[in-house]
Scaffold this motif. Structure first.
Motif, PDB file in Angstrom:
ATOM      1  N   HIS A 169      10.687  11.632 -29.975  1.00 44.67           N
ATOM      2  CA  HIS A 169      10.721  12.751 -29.024  1.00 44.67           C
ATOM      3  C   HIS A 169      12.040  13.502 -29.099  1.00 44.67           C
ATOM      4  CE1 HIS A 169      12.855   9.480 -27.019  1.00 44.67           C
ATOM      5  NE2 HIS A 169      13.479  10.408 -26.300  1.00 44.67           N
ATOM      6  N   GLN A 170      12.056  14.634 -28.414  1.00 40.16           N
ATOM      7  CA  GLN A 170      13.280  15.416 -28.235  1.00 40.16           C
ATOM      8  C   GLN A 170      13.599  15.382 -26.745  1.00 40.16           C
ATOM      9  OE1 GLN A 170      11.206  18.871 -29.873  1.00 40.16           O
ATOM     10  NE2 GLN A 170      12.823  19.095 -31.405  1.00 40.16           N
ATOM     11  N   ASP A 171      14.799  14.997 -26.386  1.00 42.34           N
ATOM     12  CA  ASP A 171      15.131  14.868 -24.970  1.00 42.34           C
ATOM     13  C   ASP A 171      15.036  16.209 -24.229  1.00 42.34           C
ATOM     14  OD1 ASP A 171      15.484  12.158 -25.296  1.00 42.34           O
ATOM     15  OD2 ASP A 171      17.670  12.257 -25.425  1.00 42.34           O
ATOM     16  N   LEU A 172      15.203  17.295 -24.954  1.00 42.57           N
ATOM     17  CA  LEU A 172      15.153  18.619 -24.315  1.00 42.57           C
ATOM     18  C   LEU A 172      13.819  18.866 -23.612  1.00 42.57           C
ATOM     19  CD1 LEU A 172      17.022  21.163 -23.995  1.00 42.57           C
ATOM     20  CD2 LEU A 172      15.682  22.211 -25.821  1.00 42.57           C
ATOM     21  N   HIS A 173      12.782  18.178 -24.079  1.00 43.60           N
ATOM     22  CA  HIS A 173      11.463  18.286 -23.442  1.00 43.60           C
ATOM     23  C   HIS A 173      11.554  18.038 -21.932  1.00 43.60           C
ATOM     24  CE1 HIS A 173       7.150  17.846 -22.876  1.00 43.60           C
ATOM     25  NE2 HIS A 173       7.254  16.580 -22.540  1.00 43.60           N
ATOM     26  N   TYR A 174      12.482  17.196 -21.509  1.00 40.60           N
ATOM     27  CA  TYR A 174      12.617  16.809 -20.099  1.00 40.60           C
ATOM     28  C   TYR A 174      13.544  17.722 -19.308  1.00 40.60           C
ATOM     29  CZ  TYR A 174      10.342  12.628 -21.815  1.00 40.60           C
ATOM     30  OH  TYR A 174       9.435  11.775 -22.387  1.00 40.60           O
ATOM     31  N   PHE A 175      14.244  18.613 -19.992  1.00 39.04           N
ATOM     32  CA  PHE A 175      15.312  19.367 -19.332  1.00 39.04           C
ATOM     33  C   PHE A 175      14.964  20.835 -19.116  1.00 39.04           C
ATOM     34  CE2 PHE A 175      18.257  16.323 -21.858  1.00 39.04           C
ATOM     35  CZ  PHE A 175      18.101  15.333 -20.901  1.00 39.04           C
ATOM     36  N   PRO A 176      14.979  21.290 -17.855  1.00 39.07           N
ATOM     37  CA  PRO A 176      14.762  22.714 -17.604  1.00 39.07           C
ATOM     38  C   PRO A 176      16.072  23.482 -17.553  1.00 39.07           C
ATOM     39  CG  PRO A 176      14.704  21.541 -15.528  1.00 39.07           C
ATOM     40  CD  PRO A 176      15.060  20.534 -16.588  1.00 39.07           C
ATOM     41  N   PHE A 177      16.972  23.194 -18.471  1.00 36.35           N
ATOM     42  CA  PHE A 177      18.201  23.978 -18.541  1.00 36.35           C
ATOM     43  C   PHE A 177      18.587  24.228 -19.982  1.00 36.35           C
ATOM     44  CE2 PHE A 177      20.346  19.868 -18.966  1.00 36.35           C
ATOM     45  CZ  PHE A 177      19.691  19.062 -18.048  1.00 36.35           C
ATOM     46  N   ARG A 178      19.363  25.273 -20.163  1.00 34.95           N
ATOM     47  CA  ARG A 178      19.748  25.743 -21.485  1.00 34.95           C
ATOM     48  C   ARG A 178      21.162  26.294 -21.417  1.00 34.95           C
ATOM     49  NH1 ARG A 178      15.517  23.607 -21.898  1.00 34.95           N
ATOM     50  NH2 ARG A 178      13.693  24.226 -23.091  1.00 34.95           N
ATOM     51  N   PRO A 179      21.821  26.583 -22.522  1.00 38.08           N
ATOM     52  CA  PRO A 179      21.311  26.420 -23.874  1.00 38.08           C
ATOM     53  C   PRO A 179      21.358  24.967 -24.346  1.00 38.08           C
ATOM     54  CG  PRO A 179      23.516  27.378 -23.925  1.00 38.08           C
ATOM     55  CD  PRO A 179      23.149  27.238 -22.480  1.00 38.08           C
ATOM     56  N   ALA A 180      20.442  24.658 -25.247  1.00 38.51           N
ATOM     57  CA  ALA A 180      20.328  23.300 -25.771  1.00 38.51           C
ATOM     58  C   ALA A 180      21.626  22.837 -26.423  1.00 38.51           C
ATOM     59  CB  ALA A 180      19.185  23.240 -26.790  1.00 38.51           C
ATOM     60  N   ASP A 181      22.332  23.761 -27.048  1.00 37.92           N
ATOM     61  CA  ASP A 181      23.542  23.373 -27.773  1.00 37.92           C
ATOM     62  C   ASP A 181      24.670  22.916 -26.861  1.00 37.92           C
ATOM     63  OD1 ASP A 181      22.158  24.056 -30.015  1.00 37.92           O
ATOM     64  OD2 ASP A 181      23.211  25.950 -30.346  1.00 37.92           O
ATOM     65  N   TRP A 182      24.501  23.150 -25.550  1.00 41.21           N
ATOM     66  CA  TRP A 182      25.539  22.716 -24.595  1.00 41.21           C
ATOM     67  C   TRP A 182      25.158  21.430 -23.891  1.00 41.21           C
ATOM     68  CZ3 TRP A 182      29.792  25.059 -25.547  1.00 41.21           C
ATOM     69  CH2 TRP A 182      29.751  26.362 -26.058  1.00 41.21           C
ATOM     70  N   ILE A 183      24.211  20.725 -24.486  1.00 39.88           N
ATOM     71  CA  ILE A 183      23.752  19.449 -23.921  1.00 39.88           C
ATOM     72  C   ILE A 183      23.984  18.378 -24.985  1.00 39.88           C
ATOM     73  CG2 ILE A 183      21.757  18.187 -22.999  1.00 39.88           C
ATOM     74  CD1 ILE A 183      20.448  20.960 -22.427  1.00 39.88           C
ATOM     75  N   VAL A 184      24.410  17.208 -24.554  1.00 41.20           N
ATOM     76  CA  VAL A 184      24.578  16.116 -25.511  1.00 41.20           C
ATOM     77  C   VAL A 184      24.305  14.790 -24.818  1.00 41.20           C
ATOM     78  CG1 VAL A 184      27.084  15.749 -25.153  1.00 41.20           C
ATOM     79  CG2 VAL A 184      26.059  15.236 -27.391  1.00 41.20           C
TER      80      VAL A 184
END
Ligand SMILES: CCCCCCCCCC(=O)SCCNC(=O)CCNC(=O)[C@H](O)C(C)(C)COP(=O)(O)OP(=O)(O)OC[C@H]1O[C@@H](n2cnc3c(N)ncnc32)[C@H](O)[C@@H]1OP(=O)(O)O
Ligand SMILES: Nc1ncnc2c1ncn2[C@@H]1O[C@H](COP(=O)(O)OP(=O)(O)OP(=O)(O)O)[C@@H](O)[C@H]1O
Ligand SMILES: O=C(O)CCC(=O)C(=O)O
Ligand SMILES: [Fe+2]
Ligand SMILES: [Mg+2]
Length: 331
Positions: A169-184
Motif C-alpha cells: 500500500h501507499q500510506d498517502l491513501h489514508y491522509f487527506p492532506f498534501r503535498p505528499a512530498d511534505w510527509i514522511v
C-alpha cells in the motif's frame, strides 16, 4: 547563498532523473523551503549527497542505529503496560488480529497486534520528539513539523491464514492532506526484523508515481480491517526486503509502495512509527477521489467511538496531530 559543491553535484544528478511535473513544490513563504522540480529532500547539511540521491531515487533511506537500546527498552516496557491496561492513554486505538478476533480477549501484548494514536502517552510519544529523528524528518518536511499518526506494530506469529501480512500500500491513501512530498514516515525496528518475522518490503522508486486505487486484497484468509492494498499490484516490480536491527530507522515517502510479509516465527515482531507532515500542509476534500472508501470507513468508526457524532475525515486528523517543532501554521 552559495551552493556547496556537494549540493551542486546532487542537483546535476537529479536533473538526470525523469520526474513528473506534479513533483514541483515550492513554498515561497518559507526561506528554508526551496524544493524545486524533482526534489524530494531539502539541503539541511545533514544528509550526505549519497543519502539525498538515494531518497530521490528510491523513496526511502535507512539509518542504522538511530534510536538507543535504552529508549527502545523503555518503549517496550510502556507498550506492555498499555496492553495490560496498567496505564491508560486517551484516544489510544488497539487492534486485534483477524485470526484471534473470536477468542476471548486477554489484556496482554500477545492479543494486540497494533496500537495507534499514542499521542497522549508521554512515554511512547517521546519517540516522535527524539531530536535525532526530527533532524532527519526536517530534511523532508521543513522546519514546522506535525506528528500526525503514531503506531506501535506488534506483528503476531502467523496463525496459519496469513493474516499477519500487511498488503502492499501507499500510506498517502489514508491522509487527506498534501503535498505528499511534505510527509514522511519514520519506522524504527524494536528488535531484529528480517524476512522470517515479516520485515518491511518496499518497491523502490514508486514514490515518483501517483496515488493508486486501494481496496481490500482478495486473500483467502481475509485481511484485517482497513488493511487496504494497491489494486492491481504489480508483483513483477523489483522488491527490497528491509532487514533491520534494533534501533535502525527507515524514513520513507508516503507514495512509496510497501507492505510486510507474514511472521513465520513464534515472536511478536515489534516496530514503532510516526508519520510526520509539514504544518504548512493543507487538508483536501477526498470526496470523489480514490480515498473515499477509506474516508467512509474511518468516519464510520469515529461515529461509533464518539457516540454518533459525525466527525469529518479531516477533523479526525486535525485532532490527532501534534506539533513537535516550529509553528502550527496550517494542519
Ligand atoms: C485512520 C487510518 C490510519 C492509518 C494511517 C497511516 C498509514 C498506515 C497504514 C495502515 O496502517 S493501514 C491499517 C490501518 N489500520 C487501522 O487503522 C486499524 C484500526 N483499527 C481499529 O480502529 C480498531 O481495531 C477497530 C475499530 C477495527 C476495532 O476496534 P474496536 O475496539 O471497535 O473493536 P470491536 O471489538 O468493537 O470491533 C468492532 C468491529 O470491528 C471488527 N474488527 C475488529 N478487529 C478487526 C480486524 N482485525 N479485522 C477485521 N475486523 C475487525 C469486529 O469484528 C467488529 O465488527 P462488527 O461491528 O461487524 O461486529
Ligand atoms: N496480492 C497482493 N496484494 C498486495 N500485497 C501483496 C499481495 N501478495 C503479497 N503481497 C505483499 O507482498 C509483501 C511480501 O509478502 P510475502 O508474504 O510474499 O513475503 P515475502 O517477504 O515475499 O516472504 P517469502 O517470499 O520469503 O515468503 C507483503 O507486504 C505482502 O503483504
Ligand atoms: O508491518 C509493518 O510494520 C508496516 C505496517 C505499515 O506499513 C503501516 O502500518 O502503514
Ligand atoms: Fe504503511
Ligand atoms: Mg513471498
Amino acid at each position: 547563498t552559495e551552493m556547496s559543491r556537494a549540493a551542486e553535484r546532487l542537483r546535476l544528478l537529479i536533473n538526470h532523473l525523469d520526474r513528473p511535473s506534479d513533483a514541483i513544490v515550492s513554498f515561497e513563504s518559507h526561506p528554508l523551503i526551496c524544493k524545486t522540480q524533482g526534489e524530494y529532500t531539502l539541503d539541511t547539511d545533514l544528509l550526505t549527497p549519497e543519502q539525498r540521491l538515494s531518497y530521490e531515487q528510491n523513496g526511502y533511506i535507512l539509518i542504522k542505529n538511530l534510536v538507543s537500546e535504552e529508549d527502545i527498552n523503555r518503549f517496550r516496557y510502556t507498550h506492555t503496560r498499555l496492553c495490560r491496561q496498567e496505564v491508560k492513554a486517551p484516544g489510544l486505538v488497539t487492534m486485534r488480529d483477524l485470526a484471534i478476533l473470536k477468542s476471548e480477549f486477554v489484556p496482554d501484548q500477545r492479543a494486540i497486534s497494533k496500537i495507534q494514536d499514542f499521542q497522549e502517552d508521554p512515554e511512547l510519544f517521546r519517540y516522535c520528539t527524539l531530536p535525532q529523528i526530527l533532524k532527519y524528518v526536517e530534511c523532508f518536511t521543513g522546519p514546522n513539523i506535525m506528528a500526525m499518526h503514531t503506531m506501535l506494530i506488534n506483528k503476531p506469529p502467523d496463525a496459519g491464514k496469513k493474516t499477519s501480512r500487511h498488503p502492499m500500500h501507499q500510506d498517502l491513501h489514508y491522509f487527506p492532506f498534501r503535498p505528499a512530498d511534505w510527509i514522511v514516515c519514520a519506522w524504527t525496528a524494536m528488535e531484529t526484523v528480517n524476512r522470517q518475522n515479516g520485515c518491511l518490503v518496499v518497491l523502490p522508486g514508486t514514490h515518483t508515481g501517483t496515488l493508486q486505487e486501494h481496496d481490500y486484497p482478495e486473500w483467502e484468509g481475509g485481511a484485517n480491517k482497513m488493511y487496504h492494498g494497491v489494486r492491481g499490484y504489480d508483483s513483477q516490480h523489483p522488491r527490497v526486503h528491509l532487514e533491520m536491527e534494533k534501533g535502525d530507522t527507515v524514513f520513507f515517502h508516503p507514495l512509496l509502495i510497501h507492505g510486510s510479509g507474514m511472521n513465520q516465527t513464534q515472536g511478536f515482531r515489534k516496530a514503532i512509527s510516526c508519520h510526520y507532515a509539514s504544518a504548512d500542509c493543507y487538508y483536501i476534500d477526498v470526496n470523489g477521489t480514490t480515498q473515499e472508501n477509506i474516508a467512509n470507513e474511518v468516519k464510520e468508526i469515529t461515529m461509533r467511538k464518539y457516540a454518533g457524532q459525525e466527525i469529518s475525515f479531516q477533523d479526525s486528523w486535525a485532532f490527532r496531530g501534534r506539533l513537535v517543532k516550529g509553528e502550527r501554521t496550517s494542519l
